[in-house]
Design a protein around this motif. Structure first.
Motif, PDB file in Angstrom:
ATOM      1  N   GLN A  62       0.831  -1.201   0.000  1.00  0.00           N
ATOM      2  CA  GLN A  62       0.000   0.000   0.000  1.00  0.00           C
ATOM      3  C   GLN A  62       0.868   1.255   0.000  1.00  0.00           C
ATOM      4  N   GLU A  63       1.937   1.201   0.759  1.00  0.00           N
ATOM      5  CA  GLU A  63       2.841   2.354   0.851  1.00  0.00           C
ATOM      6  C   GLU A  63       3.513   2.626  -0.499  1.00  0.00           C
ATOM      7  N   LEU A  65       2.349   1.776  -3.506  1.00  0.00           N
ATOM      8  CA  LEU A  65       1.332   2.254  -4.443  1.00  0.00           C
ATOM      9  C   LEU A  65       1.105   3.748  -4.282  1.00  0.00           C
ATOM     10  N   GLN A  66       1.045   4.211  -3.050  1.00  0.00           N
ATOM     11  CA  GLN A  66       0.756   5.619  -2.770  1.00  0.00           C
ATOM     12  C   GLN A  66       1.842   6.553  -3.293  1.00  0.00           C
ATOM     13  N   LYS A  67       3.061   6.040  -3.469  1.00  0.00           N
ATOM     14  CA  LYS A  67       4.156   6.877  -3.958  1.00  0.00           C
ATOM     15  C   LYS A  67       3.981   7.262  -5.424  1.00  0.00           C
ATOM     16  N   ASN A  69       1.767   8.629  -7.637  1.00  0.00           N
ATOM     17  CA  ASN A  69       0.510   9.377  -7.685  1.00  0.00           C
ATOM     18  C   ASN A  69       0.623  10.687  -8.462  1.00  0.00           C
ATOM     19  N   CYS A  74       2.164   7.297 -12.572  1.00  0.00           N
ATOM     20  CA  CYS A  74       0.813   7.019 -12.068  1.00  0.00           C
ATOM     21  C   CYS A  74       0.526   5.527 -12.081  1.00  0.00           C
ATOM     22  N   THR A  76      -2.190   2.531 -10.455  1.00  0.00           N
ATOM     23  CA  THR A  76      -3.488   2.338  -9.815  1.00  0.00           C
ATOM     24  C   THR A  76      -3.747   0.845  -9.683  1.00  0.00           C
ATOM     25  N   GLY A 104      -2.355   6.263  -7.397  1.00  0.00           N
ATOM     26  CA  GLY A 104      -1.785   5.833  -6.123  1.00  0.00           C
ATOM     27  C   GLY A 104      -2.765   5.192  -5.167  1.00  0.00           C
ATOM     28  N   ILE A 105      -3.953   4.839  -5.641  1.00  0.00           N
ATOM     29  CA  ILE A 105      -4.959   4.238  -4.766  1.00  0.00           C
ATOM     30  C   ILE A 105      -5.631   3.072  -5.491  1.00  0.00           C
ATOM     31  N   ASP A 106      -6.541   2.401  -4.785  1.00  0.00           N
ATOM     32  CA  ASP A 106      -7.356   1.361  -5.397  1.00  0.00           C
ATOM     33  C   ASP A 106      -8.453   2.029  -6.218  1.00  0.00           C
TER      34      ASP A 106
END
Length: 518
Positions: A62-63, A65-67, A69, A74, A76, A104-106
């Motif tokens: 999760q961490e 993925l958030q990077k 953004n 990009c 997702t 950076g999110i689901d």
């Protein structure tokens, strides 16, 4: 979220999705030259590294993925799989702003809101980064063992609990030679139907659309049966009877073995699409670039597509799965009254775009070739028409297709509608679809009226010219004071958005409008 580029969904002037009044579900932007779907397919097949990982697949936390953004970096997540959509930014008709909503999110929920039917795995397979990492449960938290899957549990995204008395139910009985399944919907059923039955290799799949809900029967039948099905519907009492012939005169002790999602009552949008292979039976030319494709369902399938609903067709184009929605029409404007409840053919009026992605493939099919077709989809609801006295239909180009069955319904089944008026806009006179039939219908009943508008008139054209505007709509929407009005609009996105905006300026409320979005 992941909208298909403009040449693929849809080609200009095509009507496709059905949406609530005035809501498009996406905002399309002009793509740069060389950024159509076909261009994306070629680019993704070029062998370039679209992930930045040189072919490696990684487990993404999760961490991590958030990077990723930003516009230039990009990532997702869709259903547990992570994609680098950066290379797709310039090919996305919704613009980068739409994609960045899921940066950076689901993005699963955003994706499902617009294009749950799109095969993103095929379109974005060269952009696959890897799988989301499984969250580790900390030691100080109680661990609850997961419930073992039974294969019959409904999906997680289910509708709120229904009143037990309002849920459909079913029963069955038999004779020496037949088995009959009877479904009680516990409500009236639209005369255009709502039932899809598939019988294949002894497996019965029955889906009934009731408003925005879907009720399903899914069984492996107890004994061998013949491959045909008959459906009888008592519309006013909400009763549907499915009859199947046995192969042998034996007494069944049970109907069959329940399969996945048997006896479930879910929101239609939570039900996965189901395709069956249909055969191209004929192709009839309507005008210089539009044909009616007649498709036959396989033996064992009976499908009733409700008025205002569409189906999806899919095909492999350069190894990429491309999906298109189309609204069925009847064989002609008089066919609805003659249609059998066992009608096995589907008629689709489709404009062929030489530079398109999907329609050239469809046009290249030979008689006898197959193409997969989904069950009915869409949000259109007949309920608002119950009290309507004046029904106004505004269509541009192939946005005419959902209007054909609405016209039939209003004239044949809804006596309270005193007048149905169609405003039909096209570029040229020769683009007008089914003009002779529309003129004949208007001549034979004073409850129907049609007016044509062309934006590029020839010298012989004596009708209205121009594009939709405020004065044109004021003239078209005239009706007795106190009449209950309802307006349906369909055409290219820009046309639909402009028309809906003009209608709202003239005092029409959301409850009086429906936009078939394209």
């Amino acid at each position: 979220m992941l909208n298909i580029p403009s040449q693929s969904f849809p080609a200009p002037g095509s009507q496709q999705r059905v949406a609530p009044s005035g809501q498009s579900g996406r905002n399309k932007v002009a793509l740069k030259p060389g950024h159509s779907l076909m261009d994306w397919i070629r680019f993704s097949k070029s062998g370039k590294d679209l992930t930045g990982l040189r072919g490696r697949l990684i487990e993404v936390t999760q961490e991590e993925l958030q990077k990723h953004n930003t516009r230039d970096d990009c990532w997702t997540c869709i259903r547990g799989m992570v994609y680098n959509v950066t290379p797709y930014m310039d090919y996305h008709p919704g613009g980068e702003a739409e994609l960045m909503k899921a940066a950076g999110i689901d993005g699963t929920e955003l994706f499902d809101q617009v294009h749950r039917w799109v095969n993103y795995e095929s379109m974005l397979k060269e952009c696959l980064v890897g799988r989301m990492a499984t969250k580790v449960t900390t030691a100080n938290k109680a661990i609850t063992p997961p419930t073992p899957p039974t294969g019959l549990a409904p999906p997680m995204s289910v509708a709120p609990p229904q009143d037990k008395d309002s849920r459909p139910r079913y029963d069955w009985f038999q004779t020496d030679v037949t088995v009959h399944l009877v479904l009680y919907a516990k409500r009236k059923i639209p005369s255009s139907g709502c039932t899809t039955v598939d019988l294949e290799a002894g497996v019965l799949r029955l889906e009934v659309l009731l408003g925005q809900m879907s009720y399903m029967i899914h069984l492996r039948l107890a004994d061998e049966v013949e491959g045909t099905v008959t459906v009888h519907t008592a519309f006013s009492v909400g009763k549907i009877q499915i009859s199947i012939r046995k192969q042998a005169k034996v007494k069944w002790t049970r109907l069959g073995q329940p399969l996945e999602f048997h006896n479930t009552f879910l929101r239609k949008k939570d039900r996965a699409l189901y395709y069956r292979d249909c055969v191209l039976v004929s192709k009839t030319q309507v005008n210089h670039n539009t044909h009616v494709f007649r498709l036959q369902f396989p033996r064992g399938t009976v499908m009733h597509v409700p008025v205002g609903k569409h189906v999806y067709l899919k095909a492999l184009v350069q190894d990429t799965e491309v999906v298109r929605p189309y609204t069925p029409v009847d064989q002609n404007l008089e066919a609805a009254s003659l249609r059998s409840s066992q009608e096995s053919d589907l008629y689709l009026m489709i404009k062929v775009y030489p530079d398109g992605v999907f329609t050239p493939h469809l046009n290249s099919l030979c008689i006898g070739d197959c193409i997969p077709i989904s069950g009915p989809e869409g949000t259109f609801n007949l309920r608002p028409l119950r009290d309507v006295t004046y029904l106004y239909l505004i269509a541009a180009g192939t946005g005419f297709t959902p209007m054909t069955r609405l016209i039939q319904l209003a004239l044949q089944d809804i006596d309270t509608i005193r007048k149905t008026k169609l405003l039909f806009l096209n570029r040229r006179k020769e683009d007008i679809l089914w003009r002779c039939e529309l003129d004949e219908l208007a001549a034979n009943t004073d409850r129907f009226q049609v007016e044509y508008v062309v934006s590029d008139p020839c010298e012989s054209w004596t009708g209205r010219t121009g594009r939709v505007d405020e004065s044109m709509l004021k003239d078209f929407l005239n009706g007795p004071d106190g009449s209950k009005r309802y307006v349906c609009v369909c055409g290219p996105d820009a046309f639909t958005e402009l028309t809906i905006g003009l209608l709202k300026q003239q005092g029409f409320s959301e409850e009086e409008l429906h936009a078939f979005q394209g």
